[in-house]
Design a protein around this motif. Structure first.
Motif, PDB file in Angstrom:
ATOM      1  N   GLU A 178      -3.888   5.627   2.922  1.00  0.00           N
ATOM      2  CA  GLU A 178      -5.077   6.167   3.578  1.00  0.00           C
ATOM      3  C   GLU A 178      -6.343   5.369   3.299  1.00  0.00           C
ATOM      4  OE1 GLU A 178      -4.825   8.643   5.722  1.00  0.00           O
ATOM      5  OE2 GLU A 178      -2.669   8.718   5.313  1.00  0.00           O
ATOM      6  N   VAL A 179      -6.245   4.194   2.671  1.00  0.00           N
ATOM      7  CA  VAL A 179      -7.453   3.448   2.319  1.00  0.00           C
ATOM      8  C   VAL A 179      -8.113   2.853   3.561  1.00  0.00           C
ATOM      9  CG1 VAL A 179      -6.582   2.898   0.030  1.00  0.00           C
ATOM     10  CG2 VAL A 179      -6.176   1.306   1.905  1.00  0.00           C
ATOM     11  N   GLU A 180      -9.416   2.666   3.476  1.00  0.00           N
ATOM     12  CA  GLU A 180     -10.177   2.143   4.617  1.00  0.00           C
ATOM     13  C   GLU A 180     -10.286   0.625   4.595  1.00  0.00           C
ATOM     14  OE1 GLU A 180     -13.942   3.978   4.966  1.00  0.00           O
ATOM     15  OE2 GLU A 180     -13.151   6.015   5.206  1.00  0.00           O
ATOM     16  N   THR A 211      -8.988  -3.131   3.260  1.00  0.00           N
ATOM     17  CA  THR A 211      -7.824  -3.835   2.726  1.00  0.00           C
ATOM     18  C   THR A 211      -8.085  -5.334   2.695  1.00  0.00           C
ATOM     19  OG1 THR A 211      -6.698  -4.274   4.833  1.00  0.00           O
ATOM     20  CG2 THR A 211      -6.366  -2.085   3.833  1.00  0.00           C
ATOM     21  N   TYR A 270      -8.418  -1.288  -5.843  1.00  0.00           N
ATOM     22  CA  TYR A 270      -8.195   0.126  -6.177  1.00  0.00           C
ATOM     23  C   TYR A 270      -7.468   0.218  -7.517  1.00  0.00           C
ATOM     24  CZ  TYR A 270      -9.185   0.484  -1.200  1.00  0.00           C
ATOM     25  OH  TYR A 270      -9.778   0.370   0.036  1.00  0.00           O
ATOM     26  N   LEU A 292      -1.260   4.162  -1.258  1.00  0.00           N
ATOM     27  CA  LEU A 292      -2.599   3.838  -0.765  1.00  0.00           C
ATOM     28  C   LEU A 292      -2.656   3.782   0.761  1.00  0.00           C
ATOM     29  CD1 LEU A 292      -3.591   1.019  -3.289  1.00  0.00           C
ATOM     30  CD2 LEU A 292      -4.680   3.258  -3.090  1.00  0.00           C
ATOM     31  N   LEU A 311       0.824  -1.215   0.000  1.00  0.00           N
ATOM     32  CA  LEU A 311       0.000   0.000   0.000  1.00  0.00           C
ATOM     33  C   LEU A 311       0.854   1.260   0.000  1.00  0.00           C
ATOM     34  CD1 LEU A 311      -1.744   0.275   3.520  1.00  0.00           C
ATOM     35  CD2 LEU A 311       0.403  -0.877   3.095  1.00  0.00           C
ATOM     36  N   ARG A 319      -4.845   1.815  -9.652  1.00  0.00           N
ATOM     37  CA  ARG A 319      -3.630   2.591  -9.453  1.00  0.00           C
ATOM     38  C   ARG A 319      -2.640   2.293 -10.566  1.00  0.00           C
ATOM     39  NH1 ARG A 319      -3.461   6.830  -6.526  1.00  0.00           N
ATOM     40  NH2 ARG A 319      -1.372   6.453  -5.711  1.00  0.00           N
TER      41      ARG A 319
END
Length: 254
Positions: free
Chosen positions: A53-55, A57, A73, A51, A46, A75
């Motif tokens: 700050e993603v909620e 996973t 995601y 990434l 991440l 990317r």
């Protein structure tokens, strides 16, 4: 129509995650690519993909508290499935559910790259190699690193996972020559490439960006592209591609 590669090494510090993302970006120029952080205990994909700050996973998916789609995601031209870094998330995750995650992802992509744990010291650590069709072994050009890489090959072949090739990383000038003969003698797969030691790769990690996005014209990025070109992608399809991964046997501890 999918082939799954485990990007693996016998020890940490080889640049395995950098290599996974770089190969993914290079392959994404020709294929639909999904990169999964399968190192559930020491995840860092991440950060490489920006990434942090993603909620949701992979930890959440493995804990059966979120669907796979919520942890995917877009990317840098790829689909990325990052894993969390919290101890609580690791404790709640069921590594055996990785089979179901791969089966779900396999229905909608061409290539899956599993960023695998560096040490084959548990059933969970070996599972990505067992699930994969083939393994890419990331090595530094030293005798100890080759010895560690041979352990990856041993586990891969014992579970009918072929070795797609070797990728030497962090290579200093002329550093690969003294180990090339031993490599050809003991490893089954071809040498895909040799990526030079690079300050630009270190800059990319600090910036939280993949090398091919941060410094696309540097020598190391070019070496990764050549390695991706050398990596033959086969048609891994079966009558029911999802069942192929759901049926993977969870190995006994080494």
């Amino acid at each position: 129509m999918v082939e799954v590669f485990a990007v693996a090494s016998g020890k940490g510090g080889t640049g395995k995650t950098t290599s996974t993302v770089a190969l993914g970006m290079a392959l994404a120029e020709r294929y639909d690519v999904t990169v999964v952080d399968a190192d559930t205990g020491m995840a860092n994909l991440l950060f490489h993909a920006g990434l942090s700050e993603v909620e949701t996973t992979l930890h959440d998916v493995l804990a059966d508290s979120a669907p796979v789609a919520d942890a995917t995601y877009d990317r840098f031209g790829m689909t990325v499935v990052p894993c969390g870094t919290s101890l609580e998330g690791f404790r709640e995750a069921d590594p055996s559910r990785l089979r179901e995650v791969v089966a779900t992802l396999a229905a909608d992509t061409d290539v899956i790259l599993l960023d695998s744990p560096p040490a084959l010291d548990s059933r969970a650590a070996v599972l990505p190699v067992v699930i994969a069709d083939r393994a890419v072994v990331v090595l530094q050009p030293t005798i100890p690193a080759i010895s560690d890489g041979l352990k990856v090959q041993e586990y891969a072949t014992s579970y009918d996972t072929d070795v797609a090739g070797l990728l030497f990383n962090k290579v200093r000038e002329d550093g690969i020559e003294r180990v090339a003969e031993k490599t050809e003698r003991y490893f089954e797969g071809p040498t895909l490439g040799a990526v030079p030691e690079s300050e630009r790769a270190r800059e990319a990690r600090r910036a939280g960006r993949p090398l091919l996005a941060h410094a696309p014209d540097c020598e190391a990025a070019a070496a990764y592209r050549r390695a991706a070109d050398a990596l033959s992608v086969r048609d891994g399809a079966s009558d029911d591609v999802a069942d192929r991964f759901r049926s993977a046997v969870i190995p006994e501890p080494p």
